[in-house]
Design a protein around this motif. Sequence first.
Motif, PDB file in Angstrom:
ATOM      1  N   ARG A  74      34.084  20.486  43.193  1.00  0.00           N
ATOM      2  CA  ARG A  74      33.820  19.055  43.365  1.00  0.00           C
ATOM      3  C   ARG A  74      35.132  18.287  43.301  1.00  0.00           C
ATOM      4  N   ILE A  75      35.276  17.349  44.227  1.00  0.00           N
ATOM      5  CA  ILE A  75      36.434  16.455  44.241  1.00  0.00           C
ATOM      6  C   ILE A  75      35.972  15.096  43.733  1.00  0.00           C
ATOM      7  N   GLN A  76      36.738  14.529  42.806  1.00  0.00           N
ATOM      8  CA  GLN A  76      36.457  13.165  42.366  1.00  0.00           C
ATOM      9  C   GLN A  76      37.551  12.262  42.917  1.00  0.00           C
ATOM     10  N   PRO A  77      37.272  11.489  43.975  1.00  0.00           N
ATOM     11  CA  PRO A  77      38.299  10.642  44.575  1.00  0.00           C
ATOM     12  C   PRO A  77      38.791   9.571  43.598  1.00  0.00           C
ATOM     13  N   VAL A  78      40.069   9.273  43.658  1.00  0.00           N
ATOM     14  CA  VAL A  78      40.623   8.195  42.834  1.00  0.00           C
ATOM     15  C   VAL A  78      39.970   6.871  43.228  1.00  0.00           C
ATOM     16  N   VAL A  79      39.829   6.667  44.537  1.00  0.00           N
ATOM     17  CA  VAL A  79      39.087   5.517  45.054  1.00  0.00           C
ATOM     18  C   VAL A  79      37.771   6.049  45.607  1.00  0.00           C
ATOM     19  N   ARG A  80      36.677   5.482  45.167  1.00  0.00           N
ATOM     20  CA  ARG A  80      35.371   6.012  45.567  1.00  0.00           C
ATOM     21  C   ARG A  80      35.203   6.040  47.078  1.00  0.00           C
ATOM     22  N   GLN A  81      34.634   7.120  47.555  1.00  0.00           N
ATOM     23  CA  GLN A  81      34.313   7.280  48.965  1.00  0.00           C
ATOM     24  C   GLN A  81      32.803   7.096  49.136  1.00  0.00           C
ATOM     25  N   LYS A  82      32.187   7.921  49.973  1.00  0.00           N
ATOM     26  CA  LYS A  82      30.749   7.809  50.180  1.00  0.00           C
ATOM     27  C   LYS A  82      29.963   8.323  48.983  1.00  0.00           C
ATOM     28  N   GLU A  83      30.620   9.147  48.177  1.00  0.00           N
ATOM     29  CA  GLU A  83      30.001   9.698  46.980  1.00  0.00           C
ATOM     30  C   GLU A  83      31.000   9.629  45.837  1.00  0.00           C
ATOM     31  N   VAL A  84      30.494   9.556  44.630  1.00  0.00           N
ATOM     32  CA  VAL A  84      31.381   9.573  43.461  1.00  0.00           C
ATOM     33  C   VAL A  84      32.072  10.932  43.363  1.00  0.00           C
ATOM     34  N   PHE A  85      31.284  12.005  43.564  1.00  0.00           N
ATOM     35  CA  PHE A  85      31.828  13.362  43.598  1.00  0.00           C
ATOM     36  C   PHE A  85      31.542  13.959  44.973  1.00  0.00           C
ATOM     37  N   ILE A  86      32.561  14.574  45.575  1.00  0.00           N
ATOM     38  CA  ILE A  86      32.434  15.167  46.897  1.00  0.00           C
ATOM     39  C   ILE A  86      32.419  16.676  46.758  1.00  0.00           C
TER      40      ILE A  86
END
Length: 271
Positions: A74-86
């Motif tokens: 799981r990737i947690q983007p520094v800036v939220r994308q379409k999901e909190v965790f990708i």
Amino acid sequence: VLPFHTKEPSISLSSPDKQIEVKISAGATVHYSVSFQGKELIAPSTVSMTLDGNRVLGKAVVVQNASRRSVDERIQPVVRQKEVFISDHFNELTLTFDGDHGLVFRAYDDGVAYRFTTTFAGSVTVVSEQAEFSFAGDHKLFFPEEESFQTHQERIYKYIPLSQITPKRFASVPALIDVEGGPKVVITEADLEDYAGLYLTGSADSPTRLVGKFPAYPMKEEVKNDRDVPVTERAPYLAKTVGRRAFPWRVLAIAARDGQLIESTMIYRLA
């Protein structure tokens, strides 16, 4: 033991859900093909890269090593994308060739991608790149046709057959191929840095093949205003860059239903 023993050896790579398969052949040339649910989407398509000194990567290759890995994290983007965790779930094949270069292929449940890698000392000059996308049929596509490389990439998408895309026409990416009977296939790129951007044009050799078109390196520019800086002189090459690097991903995002294109985070995962 490497799975390369024939005159034109090949190897396959499947997505985690087994719905997508990439077949790669490496010998006199390197080419790949892609199928979805057993249906051929991309017929054998050749890839290569020409460097200064007439060095051609991807021609007459000798495979030194073929390694695989599978990633499920799981990737947690520094800036939220379409999901909190990708979810980043893929199978990967890395081919290392004689001559300090190789190719990496990835297969996701929502598409495939490949990129060149090099391990040269010092810098290299990339003269040209061969990127082919040979479709198995004359499908229609949404084609954002451009008039020049001086573009804001805000073109109207034309819905036309692949066979109407001649070498005199080209488009920016992404372009969306509406495969008859499904799925949808988006051609684009990811992880673009210190390199020419990808455009798409037609092929003189096949009416259903799109090929990469790349603007040469800008030597001189003319500032007209804050958003128009046309190039007035170009170099006879695409890029001068470090010799030890990974080049941009060439991406085929695949969606069985249209809504999956909106949901896809494939470009973020690759970048």
